[in-house]
Scaffold this active site. Structure first.
Site, PDB file in Angstrom:
ATOM      1  N   ARG A  74      -9.632  -5.372 -32.103  1.00  0.00           N
ATOM      2  CA  ARG A  74      -8.557  -5.886 -31.232  1.00  0.00           C
ATOM      3  C   ARG A  74      -8.916  -7.267 -30.716  1.00  0.00           C
ATOM      4  NH1 ARG A  74      -7.306  -1.907 -26.619  1.00  0.00           N
ATOM      5  NH2 ARG A  74      -5.945  -3.640 -26.033  1.00  0.00           N
ATOM      6  N   GLN A 109      -1.535  -7.297 -17.246  1.00  0.00           N
ATOM      7  CA  GLN A 109      -2.205  -6.076 -17.726  1.00  0.00           C
ATOM      8  C   GLN A 109      -2.831  -6.347 -19.094  1.00  0.00           C
ATOM      9  OE1 GLN A 109       0.247  -2.257 -16.559  1.00  0.00           O
ATOM     10  NE2 GLN A 109       1.683  -3.877 -17.062  1.00  0.00           N
ATOM     11  N   HIS A 127      -6.505  -5.634 -15.845  1.00  0.00           N
ATOM     12  CA  HIS A 127      -7.134  -4.647 -16.736  1.00  0.00           C
ATOM     13  C   HIS A 127      -8.301  -5.250 -17.512  1.00  0.00           C
ATOM     14  CE1 HIS A 127      -3.366  -1.842 -16.796  1.00  0.00           C
ATOM     15  NE2 HIS A 127      -4.077  -1.738 -15.692  1.00  0.00           N
ATOM     16  N   SER A 197       6.061  -1.151 -19.650  1.00  0.00           N
ATOM     17  CA  SER A 197       6.801   0.119 -19.532  1.00  0.00           C
ATOM     18  C   SER A 197       6.742   0.649 -18.110  1.00  0.00           C
ATOM     19  CB  SER A 197       6.201   1.148 -20.496  1.00  0.00           C
ATOM     20  OG  SER A 197       4.808   1.281 -20.260  1.00  0.00           O
TER      21      SER A 197
HETATM   22  P1  OAD Z   1       3.540  -0.513 -23.182  1.00  0.00           P
HETATM   23  O1  OAD Z   1       3.330  -0.458 -24.660  1.00  0.00           O
HETATM   24  O2  OAD Z   1       3.436   0.740 -22.373  1.00  0.00           O
HETATM   25  O3  OAD Z   1       4.989  -1.121 -22.890  1.00  0.00           O
HETATM   26  C1  OAD Z   1       5.398  -2.306 -23.548  1.00  0.00           C
HETATM   27  C2  OAD Z   1       6.756  -2.676 -22.989  1.00  0.00           C
HETATM   28  O4  OAD Z   1       7.132  -3.922 -23.539  1.00  0.00           O
HETATM   29  C3  OAD Z   1       7.854  -1.674 -23.345  1.00  0.00           C
HETATM   30  O5  OAD Z   1       8.621  -1.401 -22.178  1.00  0.00           O
HETATM   31  C4  OAD Z   1       8.698  -2.423 -24.390  1.00  0.00           C
HETATM   32  O6  OAD Z   1      10.086  -2.087 -24.284  1.00  0.00           O
HETATM   33  C5  OAD Z   1       8.472  -3.859 -23.977  1.00  0.00           C
HETATM   34  N1  OAD Z   1       8.598  -4.842 -25.062  1.00  0.00           N
HETATM   35  C6  OAD Z   1       8.175  -4.721 -26.339  1.00  0.00           C
HETATM   36  N2  OAD Z   1       8.426  -5.861 -27.013  1.00  0.00           N
HETATM   37  C7  OAD Z   1       9.003  -6.719 -26.127  1.00  0.00           C
HETATM   38  C8  OAD Z   1       9.498  -8.044 -26.199  1.00  0.00           C
HETATM   39  N3  OAD Z   1       9.451  -8.753 -27.335  1.00  0.00           N
HETATM   40  N4  OAD Z   1      10.042  -8.605 -25.085  1.00  0.00           N
HETATM   41  C9  OAD Z   1      10.114  -7.914 -23.929  1.00  0.00           C
HETATM   42  N5  OAD Z   1       9.658  -6.640 -23.786  1.00  0.00           N
HETATM   43  C10 OAD Z   1       9.116  -6.068 -24.874  1.00  0.00           C
HETATM   44  O7  OAD Z   1       2.540  -1.627 -22.619  1.00  0.00           O
HETATM   45  P2  OAD Z   1       2.128  -1.876 -21.101  1.00  0.00           P
HETATM   46  O8  OAD Z   1       3.270  -1.578 -20.171  1.00  0.00           O
HETATM   47  O9  OAD Z   1       1.534  -3.214 -21.025  1.00  0.00           O
HETATM   48  O10 OAD Z   1      -3.864  -0.116 -19.961  1.00  0.00           O
HETATM   49  O11 OAD Z   1       0.974  -0.776 -20.890  1.00  0.00           O
HETATM   50  C11 OAD Z   1       0.332  -0.753 -19.628  1.00  0.00           C
HETATM   51  C12 OAD Z   1      -1.084  -0.320 -19.842  1.00  0.00           C
HETATM   52  O12 OAD Z   1      -1.137   0.906 -20.591  1.00  0.00           O
HETATM   53  C13 OAD Z   1      -1.922  -1.290 -20.668  1.00  0.00           C
HETATM   54  O13 OAD Z   1      -2.406  -2.357 -19.899  1.00  0.00           O
HETATM   55  C14 OAD Z   1      -3.050  -0.375 -21.122  1.00  0.00           C
HETATM   56  C15 OAD Z   1      -2.273   0.866 -21.490  1.00  0.00           C
HETATM   57  O14 OAD Z   1      -3.037   2.009 -21.249  1.00  0.00           O
HETATM   58  C16 OAD Z   1      -5.214  -0.159 -20.141  1.00  0.00           C
HETATM   59  O15 OAD Z   1      -5.709  -0.434 -21.209  1.00  0.00           O
HETATM   60  C17 OAD Z   1      -5.991   0.170 -18.905  1.00  0.00           C
END
Ligand code: OAD
Length: 254
Positions: A74, A109, A127, A197
Site C-alpha cells: 500500500r 483519515q 490515522h 463513509s
Molecule cells: P470508506 O471506504 O469507508 O468510505 C469511502 C467513502 O468515499 C464512501 O462513502 C464512498 O461513497 C466515497 N467515495 C468513493 N469514491 C468517491 C469519490 N470519487 N468522490 C467522493 N466520494 C467518494 O473509507 P473511509 O470513510 O475513509 O481506518 O474509512 C474510514 C476508516 O476506515 C479508514 O481511515 C480506515 C478504515 O478502517 C483505519 O485504517 C484506522
C-alpha cells in the site's frame, strides 16, 4: 445533480465568510488518484482482505511478515499515485481561507500523504501515515526507508521490527491528533466531511462536535451515507469535480 448545483452556490457563500473551517477527508478523496477505498464493493481494500487479519496489533504479532508486506504494498502504491483535482482544490481553498485570515484545519483519515503533496499545509493525519514506520520496540519513527523493503518484516534500526505508523483497529488515535481535532471542532463555523463513509469512530462523531459548536455542516460524497442525516447540506458527485467547482465558486485562486 441539480440539488448539488443549488447547494454549491450556498456552500461557496458559506466558505467565503467562514471564520474557521474544518475539513475531514476519507478514502473517497484519494479514490480518483487510484487508491482503493476501504468499504466500496469490488475495489475496496476490505473487499479482498479481512481487516481483522491485517490491521490489528494482534495480526502483526501473529504474522509480522504478512502484515508488513501488505502495508508496504500500500505504501508503494501511494508513492506511485499522484494527488488528484480534489486534493488540489482543497489546497486552493485552504490558501483562500488563510489569505483572508480565516482558520483552516484538514483532518484526514487517509495515510497516503496526497494532501501534503498537493500543497495542503495544516494537515492532521488522525490515522497516521503509511510512509512513516515505527519501531515496535522503542516507538522511534522513520521516514527515510527503502522502497520497497528488501524483506519482511523489516528490521528496525533501533532493534525491534518496523510497523507502519498507522492506527490499527483497537488502537487509540494519537493524542496530538485528537487534541488538534478537538480544538478545531470547538472553534469551527463550517465543517466538511468529504469522501468518507462516516462509520469509524471517533472521526464519525466529529460532525456532532461541529454542530455543537454551531457550525454549518456539508457532506461531499458520491452517495448518501449512514451519516448523511447529520449534515445540513450535501454535495453529491466525485470529489475532484465537486471540490474544483467549489474552489472556483468560492474564489480560490487556481
Ligand atoms: P470508506 O471506504 O469507508 O468510505 C469511502 C467513502 O468515499 C464512501 O462513502 C464512498 O461513497 C466515497 N467515495 C468513493 N469514491 C468517491 C469519490 N470519487 N468522490 C467522493 N466520494 C467518494 O473509507 P473511509 O470513510 O475513509 O481506518 O474509512 C474510514 C476508516 O476506515 C479508514 O481511515 C480506515 C478504515 O478502517 C483505519 O485504517 C484506522
Amino acid at each position: 445533480m441539480s440539488e448539488t448545483i443549488r447547494n454549491l452556490s450556498e456552500v461557496a457563500e458559506l466558505l467565503r465568510v467562514a471564520r474557521s473551517v474544518v475539513v475531514v477527508t476519507g478514502a473517497g478523496v484519494s479514490a480518483e488518484s487510484g487508491i482503493p477505498t476501504f468499504r466500496d464493493a469490488l475495489e475496496g481494500h476490505w473487499s479482498r482482505f479481512n481487516p481483522r487479519e491485517l490491521a490489528t496489533p494482534e495480526a502483526f504479532a501473529e504474522n509480522p511478515a504478512r502484515v508488513t508486506q501488505w502495508y508496504d504494498e500500500r505504501r508503494m502504491a501511494a508513492l506511485a499515485c499522484a494527488p488528484n483535482a480534489g486534493h488540489e482544490a482543497l489546497a486552493r481553498i485552504e490558501q483562500a481561507c488563510t489569505a483572508r485570515g480565516a482558520a483552516f484545519v484538514l483532518l484526514t483519515q487517509n495515510v497516503d500523504k496526497l494532501h501534503q503533496r498537493a500543497g495542503s499545509r495544516n494537515v492532521v493525519e488522525v490515522h497516521g501515515s503509511i510512509t512513516r514506520w515505527r519501531c515496535s520496540r522503542t516507538g522511534e519513527c522513520f521516514d527515510e526507508l527503502p522502497t520497497p523493503f528488501p524483506s519482511y518484516p523489516p528490521p528496525s534500526p533501533s532493534g525491534g521490527l518496523l510497523r507502519p505508523d498507522v492506527v490499527w483497529f483497537g488502537e487509540a488515535l494519537p493524542d496530538h491528533a485528537l487534541n488538534a481535532a478537538a480544538k478545531a471542532l470547538r472553534e469551527c463555523d463550517l465543517y466538511f466531511a468529504i469522501g468518507t463513509s462516516g462509520v469509524v469512530w471517533p472521526v464519525a462523531g466529529f460532525v456532532l462536535s461541529a454542530k455543537a459548536a454551531g457550525a454549518a455542516t456539508v457532506e461531499v460524497n458520491l452517495t448518501d451515507t449512514d451519516a448523511t442525516y447529520e449534515f445540513g447540506l450535501t454535495l453529491r458527485g466525485p470529489s475532484g469535480a465537486v471540490l474544483t467547482a467549489l474552489a472556483d465558486a468560492a474564489g480560490g485562486a487556481p
